[in-house]
Design a protein around this motif. Structure first.
Motif, PDB file in Angstrom:
ATOM      1  N   MET A   1      92.009 -25.632   0.705  1.00  0.00           N
ATOM      2  CA  MET A   1      91.082 -25.068   1.691  1.00  0.00           C
ATOM      3  C   MET A   1      91.834 -24.831   2.727  1.00  0.00           C
ATOM      4  SD  MET A   1      87.480 -26.168   3.559  1.00  0.00           S
ATOM      5  CE  MET A   1      86.566 -26.152   2.054  1.00  0.00           C
ATOM      6  N   SER A   2      92.242 -23.840   3.589  1.00  0.00           N
ATOM      7  CA  SER A   2      92.769 -23.515   4.692  1.00  0.00           C
ATOM      8  C   SER A   2      92.266 -24.255   5.915  1.00  0.00           C
ATOM      9  CB  SER A   2      92.949 -22.004   4.923  1.00  0.00           C
ATOM     10  OG  SER A   2      91.535 -21.543   5.460  1.00  0.00           O
ATOM     11  N   TRP A   3      93.239 -24.145   6.908  1.00  0.00           N
ATOM     12  CA  TRP A   3      92.919 -24.937   8.258  1.00  0.00           C
ATOM     13  C   TRP A   3      91.507 -24.347   8.758  1.00  0.00           C
ATOM     14  CZ3 TRP A   3      91.821 -24.036  13.327  1.00  0.00           C
ATOM     15  CH2 TRP A   3      91.741 -25.047  14.298  1.00  0.00           C
ATOM     16  N   GLY A   4      91.740 -22.880   8.813  1.00  0.00           N
ATOM     17  CA  GLY A   4      90.406 -22.047   9.419  1.00  0.00           C
ATOM     18  C   GLY A   4      89.228 -22.438   8.755  1.00  0.00           C
ATOM     19  N   ALA A   5      89.233 -22.432   7.416  1.00  0.00           N
ATOM     20  CA  ALA A   5      88.020 -22.757   6.840  1.00  0.00           C
ATOM     21  C   ALA A   5      87.432 -23.973   6.866  1.00  0.00           C
ATOM     22  CB  ALA A   5      88.188 -22.664   5.176  1.00  0.00           C
ATOM     23  N   ARG A   6      88.360 -25.191   7.032  1.00  0.00           N
ATOM     24  CA  ARG A   6      88.123 -26.477   7.362  1.00  0.00           C
ATOM     25  C   ARG A   6      87.380 -26.485   8.827  1.00  0.00           C
ATOM     26  NH1 ARG A   6      93.130 -27.532   5.230  1.00  0.00           N
ATOM     27  NH2 ARG A   6      93.879 -28.305   7.166  1.00  0.00           N
ATOM     28  N   PHE A   7      87.993 -25.874   9.677  1.00  0.00           N
ATOM     29  CA  PHE A   7      87.739 -25.766  11.169  1.00  0.00           C
ATOM     30  C   PHE A   7      86.245 -25.127  11.162  1.00  0.00           C
ATOM     31  CE2 PHE A   7      87.373 -23.085  14.913  1.00  0.00           C
ATOM     32  CZ  PHE A   7      87.268 -24.100  15.708  1.00  0.00           C
ATOM     33  N   GLU A   8      86.083 -24.005  10.539  1.00  0.00           N
ATOM     34  CA  GLU A   8      84.569 -23.249  10.555  1.00  0.00           C
ATOM     35  C   GLU A   8      83.550 -24.155   9.717  1.00  0.00           C
ATOM     36  OE1 GLU A   8      82.581 -19.241   8.702  1.00  0.00           O
ATOM     37  OE2 GLU A   8      84.709 -19.428   8.792  1.00  0.00           O
ATOM     38  N   ARG A  25      86.375 -19.416  14.889  1.00  0.00           N
ATOM     39  CA  ARG A  25      87.491 -19.430  14.166  1.00  0.00           C
ATOM     40  C   ARG A  25      88.483 -18.057  14.060  1.00  0.00           C
ATOM     41  NH1 ARG A  25      87.174 -19.140   7.224  1.00  0.00           N
ATOM     42  NH2 ARG A  25      89.448 -18.962   7.095  1.00  0.00           N
ATOM     43  N   ALA A  26      87.891 -17.068  14.437  1.00  0.00           N
ATOM     44  CA  ALA A  26      88.516 -15.956  14.691  1.00  0.00           C
ATOM     45  C   ALA A  26      89.458 -16.099  16.020  1.00  0.00           C
ATOM     46  CB  ALA A  26      87.757 -14.577  14.683  1.00  0.00           C
ATOM     47  N   GLU A  27      88.993 -16.551  16.975  1.00  0.00           N
ATOM     48  CA  GLU A  27      89.516 -16.866  18.343  1.00  0.00           C
ATOM     49  C   GLU A  27      90.867 -17.666  18.197  1.00  0.00           C
ATOM     50  OE1 GLU A  27      86.576 -17.954  21.155  1.00  0.00           O
ATOM     51  OE2 GLU A  27      85.500 -15.948  20.960  1.00  0.00           O
ATOM     52  N   THR A  28      90.509 -18.748  17.514  1.00  0.00           N
ATOM     53  CA  THR A  28      91.524 -19.631  17.290  1.00  0.00           C
ATOM     54  C   THR A  28      92.648 -19.236  16.558  1.00  0.00           C
ATOM     55  OG1 THR A  28      90.386 -20.755  15.464  1.00  0.00           O
ATOM     56  CG2 THR A  28      90.283 -21.674  17.486  1.00  0.00           C
ATOM     57  N   ASP A  29      92.494 -18.301  15.594  1.00  0.00           N
ATOM     58  CA  ASP A  29      93.521 -17.852  14.613  1.00  0.00           C
ATOM     59  C   ASP A  29      94.300 -16.757  15.625  1.00  0.00           C
ATOM     60  OD1 ASP A  29      92.858 -18.604  12.306  1.00  0.00           O
ATOM     61  OD2 ASP A  29      91.472 -17.039  11.514  1.00  0.00           O
ATOM     62  N   GLN A  30      93.664 -15.901  16.571  1.00  0.00           N
ATOM     63  CA  GLN A  30      94.125 -15.154  17.428  1.00  0.00           C
ATOM     64  C   GLN A  30      95.186 -15.894  18.509  1.00  0.00           C
ATOM     65  OE1 GLN A  30      91.688 -12.914  19.739  1.00  0.00           O
ATOM     66  NE2 GLN A  30      93.310 -11.705  20.909  1.00  0.00           N
ATOM     67  N   GLN A  31      94.555 -17.052  18.891  1.00  0.00           N
ATOM     68  CA  GLN A  31      95.246 -17.731  19.834  1.00  0.00           C
ATOM     69  C   GLN A  31      96.519 -18.347  19.141  1.00  0.00           C
ATOM     70  OE1 GLN A  31      93.187 -20.660  21.885  1.00  0.00           O
ATOM     71  NE2 GLN A  31      94.879 -21.211  23.306  1.00  0.00           N
ATOM     72  N   ALA A  32      96.472 -18.808  18.052  1.00  0.00           N
ATOM     73  CA  ALA A  32      97.600 -19.512  17.237  1.00  0.00           C
ATOM     74  C   ALA A  32      98.691 -18.406  17.049  1.00  0.00           C
ATOM     75  CB  ALA A  32      97.498 -20.234  16.035  1.00  0.00           C
ATOM     76  N   GLY A  33      98.120 -17.168  16.573  1.00  0.00           N
ATOM     77  CA  GLY A  33      98.980 -15.946  16.204  1.00  0.00           C
ATOM     78  C   GLY A  33      99.778 -15.874  17.543  1.00  0.00           C
ATOM     79  N   GLU A  34      99.322 -15.540  18.733  1.00  0.00           N
ATOM     80  CA  GLU A  34      99.930 -15.157  19.750  1.00  0.00           C
ATOM     81  C   GLU A  34     101.081 -16.284  20.046  1.00  0.00           C
ATOM     82  OE1 GLU A  34      96.703 -15.020  22.810  1.00  0.00           O
ATOM     83  OE2 GLU A  34      96.145 -12.941  22.057  1.00  0.00           O
ATOM     84  N   HIS A  35     100.963 -17.266  19.644  1.00  0.00           N
ATOM     85  CA  HIS A  35     102.068 -18.223  19.980  1.00  0.00           C
ATOM     86  C   HIS A  35     102.913 -18.519  18.766  1.00  0.00           C
ATOM     87  CE1 HIS A  35      98.872 -19.094  23.098  1.00  0.00           C
ATOM     88  NE2 HIS A  35     100.038 -19.459  23.959  1.00  0.00           N
TER      89      HIS A  35
END
Length: 271
Positions: A1-8, A25-35
């Motif tokens: 299971m991915s990090w995002g799926a576990r988080f959600e 989950r979408a917001e955390t994915d976006q924030q991690a992607g920006e960095h």
């Protein structure tokens, strides 16, 4: 299971609605992607970050006082900005009092940074009126510092502009930096600092002269998770001290920490 799926999954287990969990989950994915960072390295273990985030979201209603009688620090009435034939935004109304936090949100290109510069007096509105308190601190999204100076030299320079003697400016800057878990090194030039640390410097410079109104343009860019949480703790400290804060943000889970939301994507309306 991915990090995002576990988080959600953990968010739902902790009581959040599935739609809200998916949004976070979408917001955390976006924030991690920006960095350009993997979520587990940026946020830590998914279940621990989920628990911390749920605690943060529930804290304001019980731990943060709501001020309603502070003096007006910023008032926008019918403010608009137009470039030749293109209208960026129009009819913006916003009132922020001491002890309140306002967030400016909206899609990229809707004029959030432009509006903040108008609030600071760094850009001119095409229409409407802006009334602000005299003591204003402005923190840009990037820039604002000189690479060939040290942090201490910035404290001295910005302090002098506010009438502070060098020793007081440096000691105040060092103290404010410590609140963001940063200890400036005496000889280190700003050009050798990481992006996140340069943003910490910008935050310190914006607060150095003790402003009544703080205008912040996504000031946490480049922060790691610990610094990000330190920043929002500092926002709570400012509001408890009776200061007014206006912050441009694109992360919707932050909106539980604010009193007013100005959505430029909704025809300049406040909600």
């Amino acid at each position: 299971m991915s990090w995002g799926a576990r988080f959600e999954e953990e968010l739902v287990r902790l009581g959040l609605q599935p739609s809200r969990a998916r949004q976070l989950r979408a917001e955390t994915d976006q924030q991690a992607g920006e960095h350009a960072a993997e979520p587990d390295r940026f946020f830590g273990p998914a279940h621990l970050y989920a628990r911390h985030l749920v605690a943060e979201l529930s804290a304001p209603t019980s731990a943060v006082p709501r001020y309603t009688s502070g003096p007006v620090m910023l008032r926008l009435s019918g403010v608009g900005k137009r470039y030749r034939r293109r209208t960026v935004f129009s009819g913006v109304d916003l009132t922020v009092r001491g002890g309140e936090v306002a967030a400016i949100v909206g899609a990229n290109g809707c004029g959030k940074s432009t509006l903040l510069r108008i609030c600071a007096g760094l850009a001119r509105a095409s229409s409407g009126t802006v009334h602000r308190t005299r003591r204003v601190g402005f923190v840009p999204q990037d820039g604002g510092t000189a690479g060939w100076l040290t942090a201490g030299e910035h404290f001295t320079l910005f302090g002098a502009a506010a009438g502070m003697v060098p020793r007081r400016a440096r000691s105040t800057g060092t103290h404010l930096a410590s609140r963001l878990a940063w200890k400036p090194r005496t000889e280190q030039l700003v050009q050798h600092l990481s992006g996140g640390t340069r943003q910490k410097l910008n935050l310190v410079l914006g607060e150095l002269h003790g402003p009544d109104l703080l205008l912040l343009d996504e000031p946490y860019q480049g922060f790691d998770q610990g610094s990000y949480l330190d920043f929002w703790q500092q926002v709570r400290t400012w509001r408890e001290a009776g200061r007014a804060v206006v912050v441009v943000t694109h992360l919707l889970h932050e909106l539980d920490n604010v009193d007013h939301v100005l959505d430029l994507g909704a025809a300049g309306g406040e909600r």
